[in-house]
Design a protein around this motif. Sequence first.
Motif, PDB file in Angstrom:
ATOM      1  N   ILE A   9       2.154   7.774 -24.746  1.00  0.00           N
ATOM      2  CA  ILE A   9       2.392   9.159 -24.351  1.00  0.00           C
ATOM      3  C   ILE A   9       1.891   9.325 -22.917  1.00  0.00           C
ATOM      4  N   ASN A  10       2.666   9.975 -22.077  1.00  0.00           N
ATOM      5  CA  ASN A  10       2.275  10.173 -20.684  1.00  0.00           C
ATOM      6  C   ASN A  10       1.336  11.376 -20.569  1.00  0.00           C
ATOM      7  N   THR A  11       0.058  11.128 -20.790  1.00  0.00           N
ATOM      8  CA  THR A  11      -0.959  12.155 -20.581  1.00  0.00           C
ATOM      9  C   THR A  11      -2.112  11.543 -19.804  1.00  0.00           C
ATOM     10  N   CYS A  12      -2.862  12.389 -19.098  1.00  0.00           N
ATOM     11  CA  CYS A  12      -3.995  11.891 -18.331  1.00  0.00           C
ATOM     12  C   CYS A  12      -4.956  13.030 -18.042  1.00  0.00           C
ATOM     13  N   VAL A  13      -6.165  12.658 -17.685  1.00  0.00           N
ATOM     14  CA  VAL A  13      -7.156  13.590 -17.172  1.00  0.00           C
ATOM     15  C   VAL A  13      -7.499  13.203 -15.740  1.00  0.00           C
ATOM     16  N   HIS A  14      -7.531  11.894 -15.469  1.00  0.00           N
ATOM     17  CA  HIS A  14      -7.880  11.362 -14.146  1.00  0.00           C
ATOM     18  C   HIS A  14      -6.790  10.394 -13.683  1.00  0.00           C
ATOM     19  N   SER A  15      -6.600  10.296 -12.370  1.00  0.00           N
ATOM     20  CA  SER A  15      -5.582   9.398 -11.827  1.00  0.00           C
ATOM     21  C   SER A  15      -5.851   7.934 -12.153  1.00  0.00           C
ATOM     22  N   ASN A  16      -7.131   7.559 -12.317  1.00  0.00           N
ATOM     23  CA  ASN A  16      -7.408   6.148 -12.612  1.00  0.00           C
ATOM     24  C   ASN A  16      -6.934   5.743 -14.008  1.00  0.00           C
ATOM     25  N   GLU A  17      -6.501   6.726 -14.819  1.00  0.00           N
ATOM     26  CA  GLU A  17      -5.913   6.426 -16.126  1.00  0.00           C
ATOM     27  C   GLU A  17      -4.423   6.125 -16.007  1.00  0.00           C
ATOM     28  N   CYS A  18      -3.835   6.426 -14.864  1.00  0.00           N
ATOM     29  CA  CYS A  18      -2.386   6.312 -14.690  1.00  0.00           C
ATOM     30  C   CYS A  18      -1.996   4.937 -14.169  1.00  0.00           C
ATOM     31  N   ASP A  19      -1.360   4.183 -15.022  1.00  0.00           N
ATOM     32  CA  ASP A  19      -0.769   2.911 -14.619  1.00  0.00           C
ATOM     33  C   ASP A  19       0.438   2.680 -15.513  1.00  0.00           C
TER      34      ASP A  19
ATOM     35  N   VAL B 122       4.796   3.030 -16.330  1.00  0.00           N
ATOM     36  CA  VAL B 122       6.082   2.792 -15.696  1.00  0.00           C
ATOM     37  C   VAL B 122       7.118   3.680 -16.383  1.00  0.00           C
ATOM     38  N   ASN B 123       7.931   4.363 -15.585  1.00  0.00           N
ATOM     39  CA  ASN B 123       8.953   5.241 -16.149  1.00  0.00           C
ATOM     40  C   ASN B 123      10.274   4.503 -16.344  1.00  0.00           C
ATOM     41  N   GLY B 124      11.305   5.244 -16.735  1.00  0.00           N
ATOM     42  CA  GLY B 124      12.601   4.638 -17.030  1.00  0.00           C
ATOM     43  C   GLY B 124      13.309   4.051 -15.832  1.00  0.00           C
ATOM     44  N   ALA B 125      12.902   4.471 -14.634  1.00  0.00           N
ATOM     45  CA  ALA B 125      13.502   3.924 -13.414  1.00  0.00           C
ATOM     46  C   ALA B 125      12.723   2.710 -12.908  1.00  0.00           C
ATOM     47  N   GLY B 126      11.693   2.303 -13.663  1.00  0.00           N
ATOM     48  CA  GLY B 126      10.880   1.160 -13.245  1.00  0.00           C
ATOM     49  C   GLY B 126       9.856   1.512 -12.195  1.00  0.00           C
ATOM     50  N   GLU B 127       9.617   2.818 -11.987  1.00  0.00           N
ATOM     51  CA  GLU B 127       8.658   3.266 -10.979  1.00  0.00           C
ATOM     52  C   GLU B 127       7.268   3.397 -11.590  1.00  0.00           C
ATOM     53  N   THR B 128       6.255   3.011 -10.821  1.00  0.00           N
ATOM     54  CA  THR B 128       4.882   3.161 -11.280  1.00  0.00           C
ATOM     55  C   THR B 128       4.446   4.610 -11.149  1.00  0.00           C
ATOM     56  N   LEU B 129       3.831   5.119 -12.205  1.00  0.00           N
ATOM     57  CA  LEU B 129       3.291   6.479 -12.215  1.00  0.00           C
ATOM     58  C   LEU B 129       1.790   6.358 -12.053  1.00  0.00           C
ATOM     59  N   SER B 130       1.255   6.743 -10.889  1.00  0.00           N
ATOM     60  CA  SER B 130      -0.139   6.431 -10.578  1.00  0.00           C
ATOM     61  C   SER B 130      -1.005   7.637 -10.234  1.00  0.00           C
ATOM     62  N   VAL B 131      -0.432   8.846 -10.272  1.00  0.00           N
ATOM     63  CA  VAL B 131      -1.174  10.040  -9.885  1.00  0.00           C
ATOM     64  C   VAL B 131      -1.155  11.041 -11.043  1.00  0.00           C
ATOM     65  N   CYS B 132      -2.334  11.557 -11.408  1.00  0.00           N
ATOM     66  CA  CYS B 132      -2.443  12.521 -12.505  1.00  0.00           C
ATOM     67  C   CYS B 132      -2.361  13.940 -11.959  1.00  0.00           C
TER      68      CYS B 132
END
Length: 126
Positions: free
Chosen positions: A40-50, A52-62
């Motif tokens: 599930i794409n949820t976060c509290v802090h950006s360091n939890e974000c690593d 990848v979405n359906g376009a193959g892009e990295t999701l790195s910012v919360c």
Amino acid sequence: TSTCVAVSDCTADVTICANSPLVDIDGNSYDVCDGSVCVINTCVHSNECDYVNGAGETLSVCIGGVCVRADDCTAGDSGACTQVDDDNYGHYVCDTNAGKCMLPIGCSGDGDCVGLQVNGQDLNFC
């Protein structure tokens, strides 16, 4: 009747989560890949974000409790990097090598600063 199922393995195809997301009984969509399984794409802090979405892009910012992709930027770009994450940290530095905005980082020598800019200005020195 509901049944227990395993989350999808996404090691071979990081886009599988977004392309055929599993939705649980609570309505949560397992639509991003953490490198091995769909989550599930949820976060509290950006360091939890690593993820990848359906376009193959990295999701790195919360931002807003979900992981999003870092803004794109290019060398000499003034003002492209404006994201502020949920910890109130500004992702204001442009990594011109990766073409992505990022948080300011620590460095151990001037070489760590090559390709980093803020508002189009080179960050030359550590």
